[in-house]
Every structure is written in structure tokens, then in C-alpha cells.
Design a protein around this motif. Sequence first.
Motif, PDB file in Angstrom:
ATOM      1  N   ALA A  20       0.837  -1.207   0.000  1.00 13.78           N
ATOM      2  CA  ALA A  20       0.000   0.000   0.000  1.00 13.78           C
ATOM      3  C   ALA A  20       0.866   1.249   0.000  1.00 13.78           C
ATOM      4  O   ALA A  20       0.569   2.230  -0.698  1.00 13.78           O
ATOM      5  N   LEU A  21       1.943   1.229   0.769  1.00  8.07           N
ATOM      6  CA  LEU A  21       2.834   2.381   0.804  1.00  8.07           C
ATOM      7  C   LEU A  21       3.644   2.490  -0.485  1.00  8.07           C
ATOM      8  O   LEU A  21       3.958   3.601  -0.924  1.00  8.07           O
ATOM      9  N   TYR A  22       3.946   1.357  -1.093  1.00  4.78           N
ATOM     10  CA  TYR A  22       4.636   1.372  -2.387  1.00  4.78           C
ATOM     11  C   TYR A  22       3.767   2.053  -3.441  1.00  4.78           C
ATOM     12  O   TYR A  22       4.273   2.752  -4.323  1.00  4.78           O
ATOM     13  N   TYR A  23       2.460   1.876  -3.336  1.00  4.55           N
ATOM     14  CA  TYR A  23       1.518   2.512  -4.254  1.00  4.55           C
ATOM     15  C   TYR A  23       1.310   3.985  -3.912  1.00  4.55           C
ATOM     16  O   TYR A  23       1.310   4.855  -4.797  1.00  4.55           O
ATOM     17  N   VAL A  24       1.186   4.308  -2.646  1.00 13.04           N
ATOM     18  CA  VAL A  24       0.797   5.653  -2.224  1.00 13.04           C
ATOM     19  C   VAL A  24       1.960   6.633  -2.240  1.00 13.04           C
ATOM     20  O   VAL A  24       1.791   7.811  -2.599  1.00 13.04           O
ATOM     21  N   ARG A  25       3.147   6.205  -1.884  1.00  8.53           N
ATOM     22  CA  ARG A  25       4.255   7.145  -1.683  1.00  8.53           C
ATOM     23  C   ARG A  25       4.566   7.985  -2.923  1.00  8.53           C
ATOM     24  O   ARG A  25       4.700   9.215  -2.820  1.00  8.53           O
ATOM     25  N   PRO A  26       4.685   7.408  -4.142  1.00  6.84           N
ATOM     26  CA  PRO A  26       4.962   8.274  -5.304  1.00  6.84           C
ATOM     27  C   PRO A  26       3.819   9.237  -5.622  1.00  6.84           C
ATOM     28  O   PRO A  26       4.053  10.305  -6.183  1.00  6.84           O
ATOM     29  N   LEU A  27       2.602   8.864  -5.258  1.00  9.75           N
ATOM     30  CA  LEU A  27       1.479   9.770  -5.484  1.00  9.75           C
ATOM     31  C   LEU A  27       1.530  10.944  -4.521  1.00  9.75           C
ATOM     32  O   LEU A  27       1.235  12.087  -4.892  1.00  9.75           O
ATOM     33  N   LEU A  28       1.918  10.689  -3.285  1.00 10.02           N
ATOM     34  CA  LEU A  28       2.113  11.783  -2.331  1.00 10.02           C
ATOM     35  C   LEU A  28       3.230  12.707  -2.813  1.00 10.02           C
ATOM     36  O   LEU A  28       3.109  13.935  -2.749  1.00 10.02           O
ATOM     37  N   ARG A  29       4.310  12.115  -3.286  1.00 14.69           N
ATOM     38  CA  ARG A  29       5.438  12.914  -3.767  1.00 14.69           C
ATOM     39  C   ARG A  29       5.021  13.803  -4.931  1.00 14.69           C
ATOM     40  O   ARG A  29       5.378  14.986  -4.983  1.00 14.69           O
ATOM     41  N   ALA A  30       4.240  13.246  -5.867  1.00 15.52           N
ATOM     42  CA  ALA A  30       3.802  14.031  -7.017  1.00 15.52           C
ATOM     43  C   ALA A  30       2.818  15.121  -6.611  1.00 15.52           C
ATOM     44  O   ALA A  30       2.926  16.268  -7.066  1.00 15.52           O
ATOM     45  N   ALA A  31       1.864  14.785  -5.763  1.00 13.34           N
ATOM     46  CA  ALA A  31       0.827  15.749  -5.384  1.00 13.34           C
ATOM     47  C   ALA A  31       1.418  16.941  -4.642  1.00 13.34           C
ATOM     48  O   ALA A  31       1.064  18.093  -4.903  1.00 13.34           O
ATOM     49  N   LEU A  32       2.337  16.672  -3.717  1.00 12.25           N
ATOM     50  CA  LEU A  32       2.901  17.730  -2.878  1.00 12.25           C
ATOM     51  C   LEU A  32       4.228  18.240  -3.414  1.00 12.25           C
ATOM     52  O   LEU A  32       4.849  19.096  -2.804  1.00 12.25           O
ATOM     53  N   GLU A  33       4.669  17.693  -4.576  1.00  7.02           N
ATOM     54  CA  GLU A  33       5.944  18.075  -5.182  1.00  7.02           C
ATOM     55  C   GLU A  33       7.063  18.015  -4.151  1.00  7.02           C
ATOM     56  O   GLU A  33       7.833  18.958  -3.960  1.00  7.02           O
ATOM     57  N   LEU A  34       7.161  16.862  -3.499  1.00  6.16           N
ATOM     58  CA  LEU A  34       8.110  16.682  -2.411  1.00  6.16           C
ATOM     59  C   LEU A  34       9.511  16.454  -2.951  1.00  6.16           C
ATOM     60  O   LEU A  34       9.722  15.689  -3.886  1.00  6.16           O
ATOM     61  N   THR A  35      10.469  17.113  -2.355  1.00  7.19           N
ATOM     62  CA  THR A  35      11.885  16.953  -2.655  1.00  7.19           C
ATOM     63  C   THR A  35      12.565  16.387  -1.408  1.00  7.19           C
ATOM     64  O   THR A  35      11.956  16.321  -0.335  1.00  7.19           O
ATOM     65  N   PRO A  36      13.828  15.945  -1.523  1.00  2.00           N
ATOM     66  CA  PRO A  36      14.510  15.411  -0.339  1.00  2.00           C
ATOM     67  C   PRO A  36      14.515  16.363   0.855  1.00  2.00           C
ATOM     68  O   PRO A  36      14.509  15.915   2.007  1.00  2.00           O
ATOM     69  N   SER A  37      14.504  17.657   0.592  1.00  5.87           N
ATOM     70  CA  SER A  37      14.508  18.618   1.702  1.00  5.87           C
ATOM     71  C   SER A  37      13.164  18.662   2.437  1.00  5.87           C
ATOM     72  O   SER A  37      13.073  19.265   3.511  1.00  5.87           O
ATOM     73  N   LYS A  38      12.137  18.033   1.848  1.00  6.98           N
ATOM     74  CA  LYS A  38      10.809  18.031   2.480  1.00  6.98           C
ATOM     75  C   LYS A  38      10.432  16.645   2.991  1.00  6.98           C
ATOM     76  O   LYS A  38       9.258  16.321   3.133  1.00  6.98           O
ATOM     77  N   SER A  39      11.438  15.815   3.284  1.00  8.29           N
ATOM     78  CA  SER A  39      11.162  14.443   3.725  1.00  8.29           C
ATOM     79  C   SER A  39      10.507  14.375   5.098  1.00  8.29           C
ATOM     80  O   SER A  39       9.995  13.330   5.487  1.00  8.29           O
ATOM     81  N   ASP A  40      10.516  15.501   5.835  1.00  6.75           N
ATOM     82  CA  ASP A  40       9.868  15.512   7.155  1.00  6.75           C
ATOM     83  C   ASP A  40       8.394  15.919   7.075  1.00  6.75           C
ATOM     84  O   ASP A  40       7.729  16.086   8.108  1.00  6.75           O
ATOM     85  N   THR A  41       7.835  16.054   5.867  1.00  3.54           N
ATOM     86  CA  THR A  41       6.412  16.359   5.709  1.00  3.54           C
ATOM     87  C   THR A  41       5.572  15.284   6.399  1.00  3.54           C
ATOM     88  O   THR A  41       5.777  14.096   6.172  1.00  3.54           O
ATOM     89  N   PRO A  42       4.639  15.676   7.268  1.00  4.07           N
ATOM     90  CA  PRO A  42       3.847  14.663   7.985  1.00  4.07           C
ATOM     91  C   PRO A  42       2.921  13.879   7.049  1.00  4.07           C
ATOM     92  O   PRO A  42       2.264  14.448   6.182  1.00  4.07           O
ATOM     93  N   VAL A  43       2.891  12.565   7.227  1.00  2.00           N
ATOM     94  CA  VAL A  43       1.926  11.685   6.585  1.00  2.00           C
ATOM     95  C   VAL A  43       1.119  11.041   7.708  1.00  2.00           C
ATOM     96  O   VAL A  43       1.695  10.436   8.623  1.00  2.00           O
ATOM     97  N   THR A  44      -0.187  11.173   7.646  1.00  2.10           N
ATOM     98  CA  THR A  44      -1.049  10.748   8.741  1.00  2.10           C
ATOM     99  C   THR A  44      -1.868   9.534   8.339  1.00  2.10           C
ATOM    100  O   THR A  44      -2.452   9.509   7.252  1.00  2.10           O
TER     101      THR A  44
END
Length: 385
Positions: A8-32
Motif C-alpha cells: 500500500a505504501l509502495y503505491y501511495v508514496r509516489p502519489l504523495l510525492r507528485a501531489a505535494l511536489e516533495l523533494t529530499p529537503s521536504k522528507s519531514d512532511t507529515p503523513v497521517t
Amino acid sequence: MLRLHRSALYYVRPLLRAALELTPSKSDTPVTFVPTVAGLLVRAQNENVAIEFTVEGAGSGAPISVPYGSLAKVEGRQHEPLELAATLEGNVFRWSEVGIPQVLSAPALEPAAWPSLPAQDCANDAELLTALREAAATTDIASLRYSLGCIRFRGDGGQLAATDGRQAILLSGFRFPWSGDVLARRCPVFTKLRLAATDERHVGRTEDWLVFRAPRWTLWLKIKHEARFPDVESQIPAREQADTTLSLAEADATFILQKLKHLPGGADQNEPITIDLNGSVAVRAKNDSSSVTELVLSSSERSGAQVRCCSDRRYLQRAVQLGFREILFRGTAAPLFCRDTRRAYVWALLSAEHCLKHNEQATRIASPRAATAVQWANSESNSGS
């Protein structure tokens, strides 16, 4: 304790990254992770976007928030069990790797306040997600002129509009439960979200958020109340205002998509091509180190005045990829445009001084005639060219 699967996390993680445009500097973004009777909700947000996925899982108690960066360490391709628990020292993931127990500690983060769902929304057809992708692909997030990084959602007529200043697209026929215009920043996740043919697609809004809801995900886009959007409608004439129409045969459309990107000049600024509707229908290009190469569209036709103009090849290719089979011209300087019952697409031309005239010494490649188009297309497909 919450229970889910690593896949489930393998599926969700890239979608979170794309939606929030996450970069390595934003790895502390909370996931609830939120337990519900329907499974687990996986949520994350920033100032412009909030996104929520429903995944298979179970548990009880309060939501648990962990850093986005911790998900990469515990995800997996296989449907293997994963536990997440809150302890006095922080959060703990537990799973097995080839039968060996694994443990990962993750900081306990405070869940952010979550936006609400709209009081009402409207169901839409399968074209909505495609339209959102095309609109997002027509934005310029870096532009300081107007709000070219936004998509305009017009309640009256259910229309989407987007432009990057060089091309613009209008997509209509949808249902939005508001009147007037709403602007929201484009979201890269539109290109990655998937829906089954039978999935319902709903759109609504609250005071500050546009909300897109499907069975397995919900997306909130922050409304840009102060943003300004250009008048793109005035740049797309009515079909009757065209002086010339290029009617592309289906075989020639396929021919263009296969050959256009290989013409010389693709590395040049603006990737120029000449579209010549004088006698035959031809597309020409060259660069500093090559002679002219010409594609002759054998089965396509011109109606109206003869015309020769210079265009960025990427926009012609996109028009064809969008499914348009009529390209409309107004002289040699006005933007080219396409229209059908639900869509309109327009793009600016390059300076006419770059046009390439007919040259008897050009390398000429003609598309197959309609009678042999199917055989040719099959041959091209089988050869992999």
C-alpha cells in the motif's frame, strides 16, 4: 496499533510525492494514518494541496503521523503485513524481511488540521481526469505574468481553461456546483491518478478549497482568491473565422506522430517547422548542419487560401495527440487553433522569416496513401520504428 500492507505504501508514496511536489529537503512532511471502518486513510498536505487515499488496513485509536521520508524504508512490492504503533518514545513500524523481524522508529508528528468536504458536489464523466491532465500540461508554474501556473474552473458551462502564454486549452462539458470562476494551482498528480471506468468522479468546493473525490482518493486544491487569469477565449476564434483548414487524414496523423520528432532542428530553440499548404500539404525542417527534410501528407487536404507558416513542432504534435484532425489558420501570423464539441486548443506561431520554401533538393518523405495506410501502420508497428 494500525495494520496495513507494505505494498500500500509502495503505491501511495509516489502519489504523495507528485501531489505535494516533495523533494529530499521536504522528507519531514507529515503523513497521517487514520483508522476508519472502511480501512485506513493516508493523508498529507501542504499550503496548496491536500490528498487522501483509502488503503486496505485496520486498527483503532488516534491518528498516527510520521515523516514522509520514513515510508521509503518500510514500503515493499509484496502484499506483506506492516504494523504501525504509537509508543511513549515515538512511532514504531514492524514487519518481516525474508522471515527476519524488522523494526523502524519514526518521530511522532502532530497531525495538521484537515480541510472539510463540500456540502454538495457534482458527478462527472470519465473525461474529467483526462481534462485535468491536459490542463495541467498547459501551465507555466514559473511564470510571473498573471497566474499561468493555475487552472481556471468556470462553474457556468463546466469549463476548464489553462495557458502557459504560448498555448492555451479550453475543455468544457463538465458539471461544477458553483457560478463564476475559480483558480487553483495545477497539480502534477493528475498524470498519475487512475480510475476504473465505473468509478464515480465528483467535484465540489468549500470556501477555500476545490475538492475532487473518487472511490479511493480525494484531492483538495487551494483556491487562489487573488489570482488573475488572462482572457484566453478571445484568443480562440470561431471556426467560421478561419481562412484555411487543414484536414488531416487519420493515416497522416499517425505519420506525423511517428516522424515529426525525428525531423532536423529538434534541438533548436522553439523546435521550428514550416507548415506549407501551397499545392501539396507539407511539413519542413532543417538545422545548421543538414539540408531541408520534408514530410508530404499525401492523404490530407487544404480548403481555403494557400498558406505557409512557421510553428513550434511540439504544438502541432500535441494538437494531433489530442485527437484534433482539423487545424485552422487565419493568415500567416495569427495563432493556429483547433475546435471540437468540447475542446479548443490554440498556439502561437513563430516568425514567418523562419519559413522554409519549397526546395527541389529537399529530402522528401511522403506518407502512404489511404489505400495502403493500414498495411503501412502495421509494418511500422512490427518494425518498431
